[in-house]
Design an enzyme around this catalytic site. Structure first.
Site, PDB file in Angstrom:
ATOM      1  N   ARG A 280       0.932  -1.194  -0.037  1.00  0.00           N
ATOM      2  CA  ARG A 280      -0.022   0.204   0.010  1.00  0.00           C
ATOM      3  C   ARG A 280       0.794   1.326   0.047  1.00  0.00           C
ATOM      4  O   ARG A 280       0.574   2.130  -0.821  1.00  0.00           O
ATOM      5  CB  ARG A 280      -0.805  -0.164   1.298  1.00  0.00           C
ATOM      6  CG  ARG A 280      -1.997   1.257   1.142  1.00  0.00           C
ATOM      7  CD  ARG A 280      -2.896   1.179   2.482  1.00  0.00           C
ATOM      8  NE  ARG A 280      -3.936   0.058   2.198  1.00  0.00           N
ATOM      9  CZ  ARG A 280      -4.246  -0.565   3.433  1.00  0.00           C
ATOM     10  NH1 ARG A 280      -3.799  -0.536   4.603  1.00  0.00           N
ATOM     11  NH2 ARG A 280      -5.241  -1.423   3.002  1.00  0.00           N
ATOM     12  N   ALA A 281       1.948   1.341   0.704  1.00  0.00           N
ATOM     13  CA  ALA A 281       2.851   2.299   0.821  1.00  0.00           C
ATOM     14  C   ALA A 281       3.281   2.842  -0.678  1.00  0.00           C
ATOM     15  O   ALA A 281       3.425   4.048  -0.755  1.00  0.00           O
ATOM     16  CB  ALA A 281       3.953   2.291   1.879  1.00  0.00           C
TER      17      ALA A 281
END
Length: 340
Positions: A280-281
């Protein structure tokens, strides 16, 4: 857009990371919102509320959920029925900041189904909640760390899916709920669970200004605003218009954005270097870097864009011990950037 009596966004002194995080989320709502952490009196709420004057307008249907007619897959049941009949009506509205009170109940947030009406008529009757009002807008939660965890989960799930689902006794209803989630909090009053922190696209820590001249300027502007809000807004009307236009142009550039291979590699290596779990990052970092590039008038994202906003995206996702502050040391970050 006419002048309002709220404090102008461009009149806020300093706090550039906070202002940038809000601007980038307006340019690209898919970044995932922002959590603003800081002590009282650091312009957190002022910045969020004043961002309303920068928000663009959009064409929507005349419905409780303000459905975007150009996105038929995201219409509510009412608009789908109207579209099939060819009777859907449109109107242009300005995006706005919708505030969620801490005292809100789950029914007030998600909305309620009238079961008695459904049993009598066989039709669903839904009373919209905050998530309906938030569709296409900024949803602002002040002191989000004091909000019940199940309500925070509800907000984050709706933000991730872009839809709100309500089910009671086998009767269900779904409507679009795409919004920019902005939370503010004072860390001294408790923190969010790490699982919830990770769901915010960005996080920024704000502190009061330490420079004497800067603090004096903050006081001067605030007193000037309180004395005559209209005259103060007039002073910043040009700057507001310029920023609004710049954001609008950036949104256009974003539609034709290209991401350099080196930028993509840098995003991945940044997450790995600072011990951030999951993908996600990486994705959020590239979305944020692309919005940053667009804000500066470019349609290609380069590694310098990734480096410029890495702190906003990675800081709150770092693995840490229970009593260790989550932060990326500025020197370490710069050292790492130069090594790439």
């Amino acid at each position: 857009m006419g002048l309002g009596k709220g404090y102008p966004f461009t009149a806020i002194v300093g706090q550039n990371e906070m202002k940038n995080s809000l601007i980038l989320n307006i340019i690209n709502p898919l970044i995932g919102g922002v959590l603003i952490r800081g002590e009282k009196g650091t312009a957190k709420s002022t910045a969020v509320r004043s961002s309303a004057d920068l928000l663009p307008s959009r064409t929507v249907a005349k419905c409780p959920f303000r459905c975007t007619v150009s996105q038929p897959d995201d219409l509510c049941p009412y608009c789908k029925e109207s579209l099939e009949k060819g009777k859907i009506e449109e109107e242009t509205v300005n995006m706005r900041v919708v505030e969620l009170p801490l005292s809100a109940t789950e029914d007030r947030v998600a909305g309620t189904l009238d079961l008695e009406y459904a049993l009598k008529t066989g039709k669903r009757k839904f009373e919209p909640g905050v998530l309906a009002k938030a569709n296409g807008n900024i949803l602002y939660v002040d002191e989000v760390n004091l909000l019940d965890d199940h309500l925070v989960d509800l907000l984050l799930d709706a933000a991730a899916m872009g839809r709100n689902y309500v089910e009671r006794e086998g009767v269900s209803f779904a409507h679009p709920s795409k919004f920019i989630l902005v939370g503010t909090m004072n860390p001294e009053e408790g923190d969010l669970r790490p699982q919830l922190l990770d769901r915010f696209g960005m996080a920024v820590d704000v502190k009061s200004e330490k420079d004497v001249d800067t603090r004096i300027e903050v006081i001067k502007r605030r007193l000037q605003f309180e004395k005559d809000p209209d005259a103060f807004n007039e002073l910043y009307a040009g700057a507001q218009d310029a920023l609004r236009e710049r954001i609008g142009f950036a949104k256009i550039l974003l539609t034709e954005m290209e991401i350099d291979d080196e930028a993509m590699r840098m995003a991945v290596e940044a997450s790995l270097y600072f011990g951030v779990d999951g993908h996600r990052a990486d994705i959020t970092l590239l979305k944020s870097a692309s919005a940053y590039a667009a804000f500066y008038g470019r349609n290609k994202t380069i590694k310098e864009d990734v480096a410029s906003i890495a702190n906003l995206v990675l800081t709150h996702r770092m693995r840490r011990n229970p009593f260790q502050e989550s932060s990326i040391d500025a020197e370490e970050l710069q050292k790492w950037i130069k090594s790439i």
